[in-house]
Design a protein around this motif. Structure first.
Motif, PDB file in Angstrom:
ATOM      1  N   LEU A   1       0.811  -1.219   0.000  1.00 10.49           N
ATOM      2  CA  LEU A   1       0.000   0.000   0.000  1.00 10.49           C
ATOM      3  C   LEU A   1       0.846   1.272   0.000  1.00 10.49           C
ATOM      4  O   LEU A   1       0.530   2.246  -0.689  1.00 10.49           O
ATOM      5  N   ASP A   2       1.920   1.280   0.772  1.00 16.42           N
ATOM      6  CA  ASP A   2       2.769   2.475   0.858  1.00 16.42           C
ATOM      7  C   ASP A   2       4.025   2.378  -0.008  1.00 16.42           C
ATOM      8  O   ASP A   2       4.860   3.292   0.018  1.00 16.42           O
ATOM      9  N   THR A   3       4.149   1.295  -0.761  1.00 14.16           N
ATOM     10  CA  THR A   3       5.352   1.113  -1.573  1.00 14.16           C
ATOM     11  C   THR A   3       5.543   2.210  -2.616  1.00 14.16           C
ATOM     12  O   THR A   3       6.665   2.716  -2.772  1.00 14.16           O
ATOM     13  N   PRO A   4       4.519   2.618  -3.360  1.00 10.25           N
ATOM     14  CA  PRO A   4       4.738   3.692  -4.342  1.00 10.25           C
ATOM     15  C   PRO A   4       5.304   4.965  -3.719  1.00 10.25           C
ATOM     16  O   PRO A   4       6.211   5.591  -4.279  1.00 10.25           O
ATOM     17  N   LYS A   5       4.787   5.341  -2.554  1.00  7.39           N
ATOM     18  CA  LYS A   5       5.286   6.541  -1.884  1.00  7.39           C
ATOM     19  C   LYS A   5       6.732   6.349  -1.447  1.00  7.39           C
ATOM     20  O   LYS A   5       7.577   7.248  -1.595  1.00  7.39           O
ATOM     21  N   ARG A   6       7.032   5.153  -0.912  1.00  3.58           N
ATOM     22  CA  ARG A   6       8.401   4.882  -0.453  1.00  3.58           C
ATOM     23  C   ARG A   6       9.383   4.873  -1.629  1.00  3.58           C
ATOM     24  O   ARG A   6      10.505   5.383  -1.518  1.00  3.58           O
ATOM     25  N   VAL A   7       8.980   4.268  -2.741  1.00  6.31           N
ATOM     26  CA  VAL A   7       9.868   4.200  -3.915  1.00  6.31           C
ATOM     27  C   VAL A   7      10.139   5.589  -4.468  1.00  6.31           C
ATOM     28  O   VAL A   7      11.277   5.939  -4.794  1.00  6.31           O
ATOM     29  N   ALA A   8       9.105   6.406  -4.581  1.00  3.03           N
ATOM     30  CA  ALA A   8       9.296   7.769  -5.080  1.00  3.03           C
ATOM     31  C   ALA A   8      10.238   8.551  -4.170  1.00  3.03           C
ATOM     32  O   ALA A   8      11.113   9.287  -4.648  1.00  3.03           O
ATOM     33  N   LYS A   9      10.074   8.391  -2.858  1.00  2.00           N
ATOM     34  CA  LYS A   9      10.950   9.071  -1.910  1.00  2.00           C
ATOM     35  C   LYS A   9      12.384   8.570  -2.041  1.00  2.00           C
ATOM     36  O   LYS A   9      13.341   9.364  -2.021  1.00  2.00           O
ATOM     37  N   ALA A  10      12.543   7.251  -2.193  1.00  2.00           N
ATOM     38  CA  ALA A  10      13.880   6.673  -2.334  1.00  2.00           C
ATOM     39  C   ALA A  10      14.549   7.144  -3.619  1.00  2.00           C
ATOM     40  O   ALA A  10      15.742   7.488  -3.630  1.00  2.00           O
ATOM     41  N   TYR A  11      13.785   7.194  -4.716  1.00  2.00           N
ATOM     42  CA  TYR A  11      14.355   7.637  -5.984  1.00  2.00           C
ATOM     43  C   TYR A  11      14.795   9.094  -5.923  1.00  2.00           C
ATOM     44  O   TYR A  11      15.792   9.485  -6.533  1.00  2.00           O
ATOM     45  N   LYS A  12      14.059   9.897  -5.189  1.00  2.00           N
ATOM     46  CA  LYS A  12      14.439  11.303  -5.054  1.00  2.00           C
ATOM     47  C   LYS A  12      15.810  11.415  -4.406  1.00  2.00           C
ATOM     48  O   LYS A  12      16.622  12.281  -4.759  1.00  2.00           O
ATOM     49  N   GLU A  13      16.089  10.535  -3.449  1.00  2.00           N
ATOM     50  CA  GLU A  13      17.398  10.530  -2.794  1.00  2.00           C
ATOM     51  C   GLU A  13      18.464   9.893  -3.674  1.00  2.00           C
ATOM     52  O   GLU A  13      19.561  10.425  -3.836  1.00  2.00           O
ATOM     53  N   LEU A  14      18.138   8.747  -4.284  1.00  2.00           N
ATOM     54  CA  LEU A  14      19.114   8.019  -5.089  1.00  2.00           C
ATOM     55  C   LEU A  14      19.563   8.786  -6.314  1.00  2.00           C
ATOM     56  O   LEU A  14      20.695   8.627  -6.782  1.00  2.00           O
ATOM     57  N   PHE A  15      18.676   9.638  -6.854  1.00  2.00           N
ATOM     58  CA  PHE A  15      18.998  10.405  -8.052  1.00  2.00           C
ATOM     59  C   PHE A  15      19.121  11.898  -7.762  1.00  2.00           C
ATOM     60  O   PHE A  15      18.900  12.742  -8.634  1.00  2.00           O
ATOM     61  N   SER A  16      19.512  12.223  -6.538  1.00  2.00           N
ATOM     62  CA  SER A  16      19.628  13.628  -6.136  1.00  2.00           C
ATOM     63  C   SER A  16      20.757  14.347  -6.851  1.00  2.00           C
ATOM     64  O   SER A  16      20.844  15.576  -6.805  1.00  2.00           O
ATOM     65  N   GLY A  17      21.622  13.615  -7.520  1.00  2.00           N
ATOM     66  CA  GLY A  17      22.719  14.240  -8.252  1.00  2.00           C
ATOM     67  C   GLY A  17      22.261  15.152  -9.367  1.00  2.00           C
ATOM     68  O   GLY A  17      22.990  16.065  -9.774  1.00  2.00           O
ATOM     69  N   TYR A  18      21.039  14.935  -9.870  1.00  2.00           N
ATOM     70  CA  TYR A  18      20.520  15.813 -10.913  1.00  2.00           C
ATOM     71  C   TYR A  18      20.212  17.214 -10.372  1.00  2.00           C
ATOM     72  O   TYR A  18      20.120  18.171 -11.139  1.00  2.00           O
ATOM     73  N   GLU A  19      20.047  17.308  -9.065  1.00  2.00           N
ATOM     74  CA  GLU A  19      19.719  18.587  -8.440  1.00  2.00           C
ATOM     75  C   GLU A  19      20.964  19.332  -7.962  1.00  2.00           C
ATOM     76  O   GLU A  19      20.861  20.435  -7.427  1.00  2.00           O
ATOM     77  N   LEU A  20      22.140  18.728  -8.134  1.00  2.00           N
ATOM     78  CA  LEU A  20      23.365  19.288  -7.582  1.00  2.00           C
ATOM     79  C   LEU A  20      24.336  19.671  -8.690  1.00  2.00           C
ATOM     80  O   LEU A  20      24.386  19.020  -9.740  1.00  2.00           O
ATOM     81  N   ASP A  21      25.101  20.698  -8.453  1.00  2.00           N
ATOM     82  CA  ASP A  21      26.025  21.236  -9.442  1.00  2.00           C
ATOM     83  C   ASP A  21      27.459  20.979  -8.982  1.00  2.00           C
ATOM     84  O   ASP A  21      27.919  21.564  -8.005  1.00  2.00           O
ATOM     85  N   ALA A  22      28.174  20.115  -9.690  1.00  2.00           N
ATOM     86  CA  ALA A  22      29.543  19.771  -9.309  1.00  2.00           C
ATOM     87  C   ALA A  22      30.468  20.976  -9.399  1.00  2.00           C
ATOM     88  O   ALA A  22      31.357  21.159  -8.552  1.00  2.00           O
ATOM     89  N   GLU A  23      30.262  21.815 -10.395  1.00  2.00           N
ATOM     90  CA  GLU A  23      31.120  22.996 -10.558  1.00  2.00           C
ATOM     91  C   GLU A  23      31.018  23.922  -9.345  1.00  2.00           C
ATOM     92  O   GLU A  23      32.027  24.414  -8.831  1.00  2.00           O
ATOM     93  N   GLU A  24      29.803  24.140  -8.868  1.00  2.00           N
ATOM     94  CA  GLU A  24      29.629  25.003  -7.695  1.00  2.00           C
ATOM     95  C   GLU A  24      30.132  24.324  -6.428  1.00  2.00           C
ATOM     96  O   GLU A  24      30.701  24.973  -5.542  1.00  2.00           O
ATOM     97  N   ALA A  25      29.933  23.018  -6.321  1.00  2.00           N
ATOM     98  CA  ALA A  25      30.411  22.291  -5.143  1.00  2.00           C
ATOM     99  C   ALA A  25      31.926  22.337  -5.039  1.00  2.00           C
ATOM    100  O   ALA A  25      32.490  22.304  -3.941  1.00  2.00           O
ATOM    101  N   LEU A  26      32.617  22.433  -6.182  1.00  2.00           N
ATOM    102  CA  LEU A  26      34.083  22.484  -6.200  1.00  2.00           C
ATOM    103  C   LEU A  26      34.613  23.908  -6.239  1.00  2.00           C
ATOM    104  O   LEU A  26      35.813  24.122  -6.355  1.00  2.00           O
ATOM    105  N   GLY A  27      33.723  24.886  -6.120  1.00  2.00           N
ATOM    106  CA  GLY A  27      34.080  26.269  -6.393  1.00  2.00           C
ATOM    107  C   GLY A  27      35.180  26.847  -5.528  1.00  2.00           C
ATOM    108  O   GLY A  27      36.018  27.607  -6.000  1.00  2.00           O
ATOM    109  N   ARG A  28      35.215  26.527  -4.241  1.00  2.00           N
ATOM    110  CA  ARG A  28      36.195  27.157  -3.347  1.00  2.00           C
ATOM    111  C   ARG A  28      37.501  26.376  -3.339  1.00  2.00           C
ATOM    112  O   ARG A  28      37.516  25.165  -3.144  1.00  2.00           O
ATOM    113  N   THR A  29      38.610  27.098  -3.544  1.00  2.00           N
ATOM    114  CA  THR A  29      39.936  26.496  -3.485  1.00  2.00           C
ATOM    115  C   THR A  29      40.786  27.243  -2.468  1.00  2.00           C
ATOM    116  O   THR A  29      40.435  28.332  -2.016  1.00  2.00           O
ATOM    117  N   PHE A  30      41.936  26.663  -2.114  1.00  2.00           N
ATOM    118  CA  PHE A  30      42.833  27.249  -1.117  1.00  2.00           C
ATOM    119  C   PHE A  30      44.222  27.415  -1.721  1.00  2.00           C
ATOM    120  O   PHE A  30      44.765  26.473  -2.309  1.00  2.00           O
TER     121      PHE A  30
END
Length: 204
Positions: free
Chosen positions: A43-72
């Motif tokens: 009964l709750d599997t569709p909701k759980r799967v959608a939530k899990a996929y949002k976490e598993l594929f969160s890389g689409y929401e993140l920008d590697a260039e900005e994450a690496l932006g600060r250097t020393f």
């Protein structure tokens, strides 16, 4: 994960399915697999799967260039190899959407500035949390670090087991795929490649 959020890719954002549509897609797959979507355990599997996929594929929401932006730049003149090895990651094969489980080894030769070590692991995480081929992911990690830091060289090795080989098809459990990407001095100077490999294998 503490990372930089970006907008959904241009062209896709306007047509992105809603949470309800994602859950209905899971119900469709469950029915197609032959199960009863009305039984208690599902009964709750569709909701759980959608939530899990949002976490598993969160890389689409993140920008590697900005994450690496600060250097020393205050590095005391250090210009030798910087290596972060055995970075664990989980990804998903873009052909079958089943897991890829592996580890990445990432090195660079500084040219006056360095990255925070956690940033290297973060860029592996960002690209890992997308549908991938291992070859593409290897190139993406090396390219992102090269673009952000402009070092004298970048070396990346990824070792991973692909569940599309272990769980289906040829069903060969335990096989490992290795991919590498070398830029700058790691590509033009063979001894730097040898040093990279030696350090990874724990003999340095």
């Amino acid at each position: 994960m503490d990372a930089i959020v970006k907008k959904f890719p241009a062209g896709d954002g306007d047509n992105r399915p809603t949470q309800a549509e994602a859950e209905e897609a899971v119900r469709t797959l469950l029915r197609w697999a032959g199960d009863d979507i009305n039984r208690e355990g599902l009964l709750d599997t569709p909701k759980r799967v959608a939530k899990a996929y949002k976490e598993l594929f969160s890389g689409y929401e993140l920008d590697a260039e900005e994450a690496l932006g600060r250097t020393f730049e205050d590095v005391g003149g250090y210009d030798d190899i910087v290596l972060v090895k055995d970075i664990p990651f989980f990804s998903h094969c873009e052909h079958h959407m089943v897991p890829i489980i592996g580890k990445a080894h990432v090195a660079y030769l500084p040219d006056g500035k360095v990255l925070g070590l956690s940033k290297i692991a973060r860029v592996v995480e960002i690209f890992g949390r997308r549908l991938q081929t291992q070859e593409t992911m290897t190139a993406q990690v090396s390219g992102a670090i090269d673009d952000a830091l402009h070092p004298r060289g970048v070396a990346v090795m990824i070792e991973a087991e692909h569940m599309c080989m272990s769980m289906r098809g040829i069903q060969k459990q335990g096989s490992t795929t290795i991919t590498t990407a070398f830029k700058g001095a790691f590509k033009t100077e063979p001894h730097e490649q040898v040093r990279f490999m030696t350090l990874i294998r724990g003999r340095g």
